[in-house]
Design an enzyme around this catalytic site. Structure first.
Site, PDB file in Angstrom:
ATOM      1  N   SER A  50     -11.385 -40.118 -44.431  1.00  0.00           N
ATOM      2  CA  SER A  50     -11.378 -41.056 -45.558  1.00  0.00           C
ATOM      3  C   SER A  50     -11.179 -42.523 -45.198  1.00  0.00           C
ATOM      4  O   SER A  50     -11.438 -43.395 -46.021  1.00  0.00           O
ATOM      5  CB  SER A  50     -10.294 -40.633 -46.564  1.00  0.00           C
ATOM      6  OG  SER A  50      -9.058 -40.437 -45.897  1.00  0.00           O
ATOM      7  N   THR A  51     -10.699 -42.804 -43.994  1.00  0.00           N
ATOM      8  CA  THR A  51     -10.473 -44.204 -43.607  1.00  0.00           C
ATOM      9  C   THR A  51     -10.806 -44.378 -42.129  1.00  0.00           C
ATOM     10  O   THR A  51     -10.960 -43.403 -41.393  1.00  0.00           O
ATOM     11  CB  THR A  51      -8.995 -44.633 -43.817  1.00  0.00           C
ATOM     12  OG1 THR A  51      -8.152 -43.817 -42.993  1.00  0.00           O
ATOM     13  CG2 THR A  51      -8.551 -44.514 -45.264  1.00  0.00           C
ATOM     14  N   ASP A 111      -3.496 -31.008 -47.072  1.00  0.00           N
ATOM     15  CA  ASP A 111      -2.824 -31.161 -45.782  1.00  0.00           C
ATOM     16  C   ASP A 111      -3.635 -30.458 -44.694  1.00  0.00           C
ATOM     17  O   ASP A 111      -3.627 -29.230 -44.598  1.00  0.00           O
ATOM     18  CB  ASP A 111      -1.411 -30.567 -45.889  1.00  0.00           C
ATOM     19  CG  ASP A 111      -0.666 -30.586 -44.564  1.00  0.00           C
ATOM     20  OD1 ASP A 111      -1.171 -31.210 -43.602  1.00  0.00           O
ATOM     21  OD2 ASP A 111       0.418 -29.979 -44.490  1.00  0.00           O
ATOM     22  N   ALA A 140      -4.465 -39.162 -38.317  1.00  0.00           N
ATOM     23  CA  ALA A 140      -3.312 -39.979 -37.912  1.00  0.00           C
ATOM     24  C   ALA A 140      -2.254 -39.759 -38.982  1.00  0.00           C
ATOM     25  O   ALA A 140      -2.467 -40.099 -40.137  1.00  0.00           O
ATOM     26  CB  ALA A 140      -3.696 -41.449 -37.833  1.00  0.00           C
ATOM     27  N   TYR A 225      -6.779 -43.594 -28.263  1.00  0.00           N
ATOM     28  CA  TYR A 225      -6.724 -44.970 -27.768  1.00  0.00           C
ATOM     29  C   TYR A 225      -5.893 -44.969 -26.493  1.00  0.00           C
ATOM     30  O   TYR A 225      -4.859 -44.317 -26.430  1.00  0.00           O
ATOM     31  CB  TYR A 225      -6.094 -45.895 -28.820  1.00  0.00           C
ATOM     32  CG  TYR A 225      -5.912 -47.317 -28.336  1.00  0.00           C
ATOM     33  CD1 TYR A 225      -7.017 -48.126 -28.089  1.00  0.00           C
ATOM     34  CD2 TYR A 225      -4.645 -47.846 -28.102  1.00  0.00           C
ATOM     35  CE1 TYR A 225      -6.867 -49.423 -27.617  1.00  0.00           C
ATOM     36  CE2 TYR A 225      -4.484 -49.146 -27.634  1.00  0.00           C
ATOM     37  CZ  TYR A 225      -5.602 -49.928 -27.394  1.00  0.00           C
ATOM     38  OH  TYR A 225      -5.457 -51.207 -26.920  1.00  0.00           O
ATOM     39  N   TYR A 235       2.724 -47.751 -25.618  1.00  0.00           N
ATOM     40  CA  TYR A 235       1.663 -46.830 -26.031  1.00  0.00           C
ATOM     41  C   TYR A 235       1.443 -45.709 -25.009  1.00  0.00           C
ATOM     42  O   TYR A 235       1.991 -44.627 -25.144  1.00  0.00           O
ATOM     43  CB  TYR A 235       0.358 -47.592 -26.331  1.00  0.00           C
ATOM     44  CG  TYR A 235      -0.478 -46.854 -27.324  1.00  0.00           C
ATOM     45  CD1 TYR A 235      -0.290 -47.038 -28.690  1.00  0.00           C
ATOM     46  CD2 TYR A 235      -1.411 -45.915 -26.929  1.00  0.00           C
ATOM     47  CE1 TYR A 235      -1.014 -46.314 -29.623  1.00  0.00           C
ATOM     48  CE2 TYR A 235      -2.149 -45.181 -27.847  1.00  0.00           C
ATOM     49  CZ  TYR A 235      -1.948 -45.392 -29.195  1.00  0.00           C
ATOM     50  OH  TYR A 235      -2.663 -44.662 -30.111  1.00  0.00           O
ATOM     51  N   LYS A 244      -1.060 -38.240 -26.570  1.00  0.00           N
ATOM     52  CA  LYS A 244      -2.451 -38.470 -26.158  1.00  0.00           C
ATOM     53  C   LYS A 244      -2.764 -37.712 -24.866  1.00  0.00           C
ATOM     54  O   LYS A 244      -3.882 -37.224 -24.670  1.00  0.00           O
ATOM     55  CB  LYS A 244      -2.711 -39.968 -25.982  1.00  0.00           C
ATOM     56  CG  LYS A 244      -2.501 -40.806 -27.248  1.00  0.00           C
ATOM     57  CD  LYS A 244      -3.381 -40.332 -28.382  1.00  0.00           C
ATOM     58  CE  LYS A 244      -3.287 -41.233 -29.610  1.00  0.00           C
ATOM     59  NZ  LYS A 244      -4.112 -40.746 -30.713  1.00  0.00           N
ATOM     60  N   THR A 275      -6.029 -50.753 -38.327  1.00  0.00           N
ATOM     61  CA  THR A 275      -5.978 -49.605 -39.235  1.00  0.00           C
ATOM     62  C   THR A 275      -4.569 -49.561 -39.814  1.00  0.00           C
ATOM     63  O   THR A 275      -3.672 -50.264 -39.338  1.00  0.00           O
ATOM     64  CB  THR A 275      -6.244 -48.268 -38.506  1.00  0.00           C
ATOM     65  OG1 THR A 275      -5.185 -48.061 -37.544  1.00  0.00           O
ATOM     66  CG2 THR A 275      -7.588 -48.254 -37.793  1.00  0.00           C
TER      67      THR A 275
END
EC number: 1.3.1.9
Length: 400
Positions: A50-51, A111, A140, A225, A235, A244, A275
């Site tokens: 959706s995004t 969900d 996310a 990422y 990160y 990740k 985002t």
């Protein structure tokens, strides 16, 4: 009602349905103007549709490859008195434009971590599509209720093994400040891996495979990422990085499973973009403001749609994919260009409250942030009365 942006911290608490639709249309126009994706997917499941990057993947598949798409997301509809979430409006707009093109587009609200939503998705694929040939995993989330234990686990954004102090940008007050973070505990690291790692992706592929709804030659990709040295402490070398790295482990068994039917599984590395997720990471607004400045000057600046359309066209379905030594597909190579990173690093400590707007593209960052919620879109009349109650026909809502 007339809807204006109201920002609290790293969230805009209002959204504009007409602006969200215009934003989706801009992304569709980008894809159609850049031509079809040769040998692209035809029946696509997007988990987290959706995004951001997930939405860009859905748009790229549908309008770049003529694909039928099933999207899974967790969003909230608007009412006559209160706007819904941007993802709801994005999805309503996407389905409207897909229908105009004669493309199948259906959405499941709920969900994605749950067994229930996985089963509803499988039933819908069987009923409407038969099988899917691409599964995009783009979730996310700050927390996850584990489907087997019922435990709700939270993810944490912290360094690992040492406390870290770094420069950050307070986007509300528009000031540079030092941010200090204590190291994550083992429990916090484990929680972050459980929420943001590869386990749920693997559960999805296992469930789809067992149900027989993956086509021969089906591909799957999960977005990640990596970043460069300047963001590594918080990160790649932090709790999120542990999650990740778990993706990199889990992809190997997923790849083996799909390879048995001529398919493939890859982690795809995308560039840093604005985002809702990245705005919550303390150093990212400053990093992005500097990155935008440098990449725009070099003519290499890209957003979600440019990144994902390029990923599908050049790497996922291209003859000469950009692959690194770990087997990941790379779409972030323009960001990691040593010239770009060198300039960002050189300016990092020179940014002050006084020169913020000259040294960086913070103005561009703010615009991109508001665009996530349907504001700052060219051609939209923000003084006009709009109805926030936008329906998505045919949506399967598991939340009610």
């Amino acid at each position: 009602m007339i809807i204006k942006p109201r920002v609290r911290g790293f969230i805009c608490v209002t959204t504009h349905p007409v602006g969200c639709e215009a934003n989706v249309k801009e992304q569709i126009d980008y894809v159609t103007s850049h031509g079809p994706i040769a040998n692209g997917p035809k029946k696509v499941l997007v988990i987290g549709a959706s995004t951001g990057y997930g939405l860009a993947a859905r748009i790229s598949a549908a309008f770049g490859s003529g694909a039928d798409t099933l999207g899974v997301f967790f969003e909230r509809a608007g009412s006559e008195t209160k706007p819904g979430t941007a993802g709801w409006y994005n999805s309503a707009a996407f389905e409207k434009f897909a229908a105009e093109k004669g493309l199948y587009a259906r959405s499941i609200n709920g969900d994605a971590f749950s067994d229930k939503v996985k089963q509803v998705t499988i039933d819908t694929i069987k009923q409407d599509l038969g099988k899917v040939d691409l599964v995009v995993y783009s979730l996310a989330a700050p927390r996850r209720t584990h489907p087997k234990t019922g435990e709700t686990i939270s993810s944490t954004l912290k360094p690992v093994g040492k406390a870290v102090t770094f420069r950050g940008l307070d986007t509300d007050k528009e000031v540079i400040r030092e941010v200090s973070l204590e190291p994550a505990t083992q429990e916090e690291i484990d929680g972050t891996v459980a929420v943001m790692g590869g386990e749920d992706w693997q559960m999805w592929i296992d469930a789809l495979d067992e149900a027989g709804v993956l086509a021969d030659g089906a591909k799957t990709t999960a977005f990640t990422y990596l970043g460069e040295q300047i963001t590594h402490d918080i990160y790649w070398n932090g709790s999120i990085g542990e999650a990740k790295k778990d993706l990199d482990k889990k992809v190997l068994s997923i790849r083996d499973k799909l390879a048995a039917h001529g398919g493939d599984a890859r982690v795809s590395v995308l560039k840093a973009v604005v985002t809702q997720a990245s705005s919550a990471i303390p150093m990212m607004p400053l990093y992005l403001s500097l990155l935008f400045k440098v990449m725009k000057e070099q003519g290499t600046h890209e957003g979600c749609i440019e990144q994902v359309y390029g990923l599908l066209k050049d790497s996922l379905y291209g003859a000469t994919p950009h692959v690194d030594e770990e087997g990941r597909l790379r779409a972030d190579y323009k960001e990691l260009d040593p010239q770009v990173q060198g300039k960002v690093v050189a300016m990092w400590d020179k940014v002050t409250n006084e020169n913020l707007y000259e040294m960086t593209d913070f103005a561009g960052y703010k615009t991109e942030f508001l665009r996530l919620f349907g504001f700052e879109i060219a051609g939209v009349d923000y003084d006009a009365d709009v109805n926030p109650d936008v329906k998505i026909p045919g949506i399967i809502d598991t939340t009610v």
